[in-house]
Motif scaffolding. Sequence first.
Motif, PDB file in Angstrom:
ATOM      1  N   ILE A 209      41.094  40.395  40.821  1.00 33.28           N
ATOM      2  CA  ILE A 209      40.767  41.341  39.742  1.00 33.28           C
ATOM      3  C   ILE A 209      39.511  40.830  39.019  1.00 33.28           C
ATOM      4  O   ILE A 209      39.436  39.656  38.646  1.00 33.28           O
ATOM      5  CB  ILE A 209      41.968  41.503  38.760  1.00 33.28           C
ATOM      6  CG1 ILE A 209      41.698  42.527  37.662  1.00 33.28           C
ATOM      7  CG2 ILE A 209      42.377  40.184  38.129  1.00 33.28           C
ATOM      8  CD1 ILE A 209      42.168  43.900  37.995  1.00 33.28           C
ATOM      9  N   ALA A 210      38.544  41.720  38.854  1.00 32.41           N
ATOM     10  CA  ALA A 210      37.315  41.337  38.158  1.00 32.41           C
ATOM     11  C   ALA A 210      37.641  40.987  36.700  1.00 32.41           C
ATOM     12  O   ALA A 210      38.601  41.511  36.129  1.00 32.41           O
ATOM     13  CB  ALA A 210      36.317  42.478  38.214  1.00 32.41           C
ATOM     14  N   HIS A 211      36.870  40.084  36.141  1.00 32.23           N
ATOM     15  CA  HIS A 211      37.060  39.698  34.734  1.00 32.23           C
ATOM     16  C   HIS A 211      35.783  39.973  33.959  1.00 32.23           C
ATOM     17  O   HIS A 211      34.743  39.394  34.269  1.00 32.23           O
ATOM     18  CB  HIS A 211      37.386  38.209  34.622  1.00 32.23           C
ATOM     19  CG  HIS A 211      38.815  37.872  34.897  1.00 32.23           C
ATOM     20  ND1 HIS A 211      39.441  38.179  36.076  1.00 32.23           N
ATOM     21  CD2 HIS A 211      39.752  37.257  34.126  1.00 32.23           C
ATOM     22  CE1 HIS A 211      40.703  37.758  36.025  1.00 32.23           C
ATOM     23  NE2 HIS A 211      40.920  37.199  34.856  1.00 32.23           N
ATOM     24  N   TYR A 229      33.135  37.639  35.747  1.00 26.96           N
ATOM     25  CA  TYR A 229      32.670  37.921  37.110  1.00 26.96           C
ATOM     26  C   TYR A 229      33.156  39.327  37.421  1.00 26.96           C
ATOM     27  O   TYR A 229      34.349  39.595  37.342  1.00 26.96           O
ATOM     28  CB  TYR A 229      33.245  36.898  38.096  1.00 26.96           C
ATOM     29  CG  TYR A 229      32.586  36.940  39.448  1.00 26.96           C
ATOM     30  CD1 TYR A 229      31.373  36.290  39.683  1.00 26.96           C
ATOM     31  CD2 TYR A 229      33.182  37.644  40.493  1.00 26.96           C
ATOM     32  CE1 TYR A 229      30.771  36.336  40.930  1.00 26.96           C
ATOM     33  CE2 TYR A 229      32.578  37.689  41.739  1.00 26.96           C
ATOM     34  CZ  TYR A 229      31.376  37.024  41.952  1.00 26.96           C
ATOM     35  OH  TYR A 229      30.782  37.073  43.183  1.00 26.96           O
ATOM     36  N   LEU A 230      32.227  40.193  37.752  1.00 22.73           N
ATOM     37  CA  LEU A 230      32.519  41.620  37.622  1.00 22.73           C
ATOM     38  C   LEU A 230      32.889  42.351  38.898  1.00 22.73           C
ATOM     39  O   LEU A 230      33.275  43.514  38.831  1.00 22.73           O
ATOM     40  CB  LEU A 230      31.316  42.326  36.974  1.00 22.73           C
ATOM     41  CG  LEU A 230      30.842  41.717  35.644  1.00 22.73           C
ATOM     42  CD1 LEU A 230      29.680  42.514  35.073  1.00 22.73           C
ATOM     43  CD2 LEU A 230      31.973  41.647  34.629  1.00 22.73           C
ATOM     44  N   HIS A 231      32.763  41.738  40.057  1.00 22.24           N
ATOM     45  CA  HIS A 231      32.998  42.484  41.296  1.00 22.24           C
ATOM     46  C   HIS A 231      33.701  41.581  42.305  1.00 22.24           C
ATOM     47  O   HIS A 231      33.062  40.676  42.836  1.00 22.24           O
ATOM     48  CB  HIS A 231      31.683  42.964  41.910  1.00 22.24           C
ATOM     49  CG  HIS A 231      30.704  43.503  40.903  1.00 22.24           C
ATOM     50  ND1 HIS A 231      30.815  44.746  40.350  1.00 22.24           N
ATOM     51  CD2 HIS A 231      29.599  42.946  40.357  1.00 22.24           C
ATOM     52  CE1 HIS A 231      29.821  44.936  39.500  1.00 22.24           C
ATOM     53  NE2 HIS A 231      29.070  43.857  39.489  1.00 22.24           N
ATOM     54  N   VAL A 232      34.951  41.844  42.598  1.00 20.57           N
ATOM     55  CA  VAL A 232      35.669  40.926  43.499  1.00 20.57           C
ATOM     56  C   VAL A 232      36.155  41.574  44.795  1.00 20.57           C
ATOM     57  O   VAL A 232      36.708  40.879  45.648  1.00 20.57           O
ATOM     58  CB  VAL A 232      36.879  40.252  42.795  1.00 20.57           C
ATOM     59  CG1 VAL A 232      36.412  39.425  41.612  1.00 20.57           C
ATOM     60  CG2 VAL A 232      37.924  41.270  42.382  1.00 20.57           C
ATOM     61  N   ASN A 233      35.992  42.870  44.941  1.00 21.99           N
ATOM     62  CA  ASN A 233      36.518  43.477  46.166  1.00 21.99           C
ATOM     63  C   ASN A 233      35.900  42.807  47.403  1.00 21.99           C
ATOM     64  O   ASN A 233      34.692  42.579  47.455  1.00 21.99           O
ATOM     65  CB  ASN A 233      36.207  44.978  46.210  1.00 21.99           C
ATOM     66  CG  ASN A 233      36.856  45.629  47.401  1.00 21.99           C
ATOM     67  OD1 ASN A 233      38.069  45.534  47.589  1.00 21.99           O
ATOM     68  ND2 ASN A 233      36.057  46.263  48.242  1.00 21.99           N
ATOM     69  N   GLY A 234      36.761  42.479  48.365  1.00 19.77           N
ATOM     70  CA  GLY A 234      36.291  41.819  49.580  1.00 19.77           C
ATOM     71  C   GLY A 234      36.383  40.303  49.525  1.00 19.77           C
ATOM     72  O   GLY A 234      36.097  39.623  50.520  1.00 19.77           O
TER      73      GLY A 234
ATOM     74  N   PHE B  18      31.855  41.700  47.361  1.00 22.48           N
ATOM     75  CA  PHE B  18      31.811  41.184  48.739  1.00 22.48           C
ATOM     76  C   PHE B  18      31.884  42.350  49.744  1.00 22.48           C
ATOM     77  O   PHE B  18      31.337  42.285  50.826  1.00 22.48           O
ATOM     78  CB  PHE B  18      32.955  40.196  48.972  1.00 22.48           C
ATOM     79  CG  PHE B  18      32.820  38.950  48.158  1.00 22.48           C
ATOM     80  CD1 PHE B  18      32.125  37.853  48.650  1.00 22.48           C
ATOM     81  CD2 PHE B  18      33.347  38.877  46.876  1.00 22.48           C
ATOM     82  CE1 PHE B  18      31.969  36.698  47.888  1.00 22.48           C
ATOM     83  CE2 PHE B  18      33.206  37.731  46.106  1.00 22.48           C
ATOM     84  CZ  PHE B  18      32.522  36.642  46.612  1.00 22.48           C
ATOM     85  N   ASP B 208      34.696  47.087  42.103  1.00 19.61           N
ATOM     86  CA  ASP B 208      34.904  45.873  41.314  1.00 19.61           C
ATOM     87  C   ASP B 208      36.213  45.224  41.783  1.00 19.61           C
ATOM     88  O   ASP B 208      36.316  44.011  41.889  1.00 19.61           O
ATOM     89  CB  ASP B 208      34.997  46.205  39.820  1.00 19.61           C
ATOM     90  CG  ASP B 208      33.689  46.754  39.269  1.00 19.61           C
ATOM     91  OD1 ASP B 208      32.673  46.700  39.983  1.00 19.61           O
ATOM     92  OD2 ASP B 208      33.689  47.253  38.136  1.00 19.61           O
ATOM     93  N   ASN B 209      37.209  46.064  42.016  1.00 17.92           N
ATOM     94  CA  ASN B 209      38.518  45.597  42.463  1.00 17.92           C
ATOM     95  C   ASN B 209      38.898  46.310  43.760  1.00 17.92           C
ATOM     96  O   ASN B 209      38.203  47.214  44.208  1.00 17.92           O
ATOM     97  CB  ASN B 209      39.564  45.886  41.379  1.00 17.92           C
ATOM     98  CG  ASN B 209      39.234  45.170  40.083  1.00 17.92           C
ATOM     99  OD1 ASN B 209      38.716  44.067  40.104  1.00 17.92           O
ATOM    100  ND2 ASN B 209      39.522  45.811  38.971  1.00 17.92           N
TER     101      ASN B 209
END
Lengths: 294, 245
Positions: A209-211, A229-234, B18, B208-209
């Motif tokens: 989950i982005a924070h 940290y704003l973008h975590v997908n992947g 990513f 983002d998620n």
Amino acid sequence: MKPGNPSVIAREYMERGSSETCPLIDMHTHYGPYPGAYLPAMPPDKMRHALQRCGVKKIVCSAHEALLGDLERGNTLMQEGIDECPELFLGYWVVNPNYPEAVVRLPEDFARTRGFVGLKLGPDYHTYPLTGSGYAPALEYANERGLIILVHTWGDSLFNSPQQVAAVAEKYPEATFLMGHSGFGDFETSVRVARDFPNAYLELTCVYIAHDFAMQPAGSGTPLPLNSYLHVNGIIEYMVENASAKKIVFGTDMPWYSPHYAAGAILFARIDDDARHDICHRNAERLLAKFPID
Amino acid sequence: MKLFDCNCSYGISPRPAFRYARDPAELIAEMDFCGIDRALVYHAGMRCSSPAFWNQQFATEVESFPRLEPTWALLPTQTGEQLPPDEFLAAMKANGVRALWAFPSEHHYRLDGRTFGELLEVMTERRIPLFAKLNLIGLGDFMKEFPDLTAVAVNQGPHSLERYLRPLVDTYPNLYVDTSYYIVEGLIEEFCARYGPKRLLFGSAFPDNCSGAALLRLIQADTDDATKEALAGGNLERLLSEVRL
């Protein structure tokens, strides 16, 4: 419409909420009230209900009280929690280097515990560096005993960066270091540390989950602000590709983050079901196998 | 169950996830992988670079993708970067835009009556939802000024912010919450028990998620099926159907 995701495990979770063949072992959870947030699943009965709905078969906990308040009382509460539900709860003994007498007493205290598999260190919370001398007796003890050490880690932290984990992982090769939150925000370094040190692992709590701490009126809730940290997908695909699925363990901070949310991030990542088994339970089973539990 | 994601985007941003969707087709592929039927979408450029350019460009790009419904981002009119309210609304109508976003921290303005008074009054009257990426202190001030506006509190979390949120939801019946960051265990269930099923909207905050994370959380929420249907898309359908352009 039906998901195009071909994973058999994902389908099982979508239909039933859990999986017999791919259960979850949560290596990063907490116990008891937290001062800075209302957590509906904090009472142990509610926590057990939520875990059961998601098919979590074992969790490893540390007490919020021990991390954020009275160390001794908190560790005692954690022991009581384990004693009440030993089939589900295992424990981490919290070490706070700001109380050196407690660090010195650790071997004696830990020897009396039941169901504890290692130590929980929260350098950002105690504003004390992981590599500082105050932690050394505890790390030496964990190294001698082959304990698991869950360290809160965050990218660019003064106290618990992934680079600091690399330093202690090298110095204490018999201890197993779980990088809590995988050095959130500096995932590239954390992945390198997990790849390069056999005793260092990526732990997934909140990685999925982005924070953006600007969206939280009180910020990160730590004595010094943590980076957003704003973008975590992947991210999970990135970790599997660069550190391997064998070096990642499941975590939620429960009673914080929903295990279904966390599981969903793994189940819908573009990885294969074998990797999902490793992350969800196999790696944790391997790490916990040497402890006399069950 | 029909899934209608209220919070997702595609496009190029300066620090990409990513894995992300570069264009509408890639976003549709992500939705297909998760089984999401429709999405209310913004373009990364509306948030990260130039809303004035990307609002129009993006609406044109998604025209041939009926599963994607475009939104636009606000800017103050005082700088000449956004059309005056009557022209802006006419342009929204022409482009099939029924909801707006505000990114006050990204675009450096105050979301208040001094900056947007006339537009916000018209939005209230025409029931145009505003997706406000604003922390709950700012959102509380905003709702005090515009209590009848339909506002959606987005990206609230991931920590539990209930001690800020519940007083606002108690006070402002037109305040809605998207689920994209509402991931602390038990919050969705307690929210629905306290306020009923009508004020939460399924959102993924992709990229983002991870869309699948938000999806499994919703599908396995400890609520009845009717509540899940409402969250999954029924509430968003209703809000959009009430818009009068």
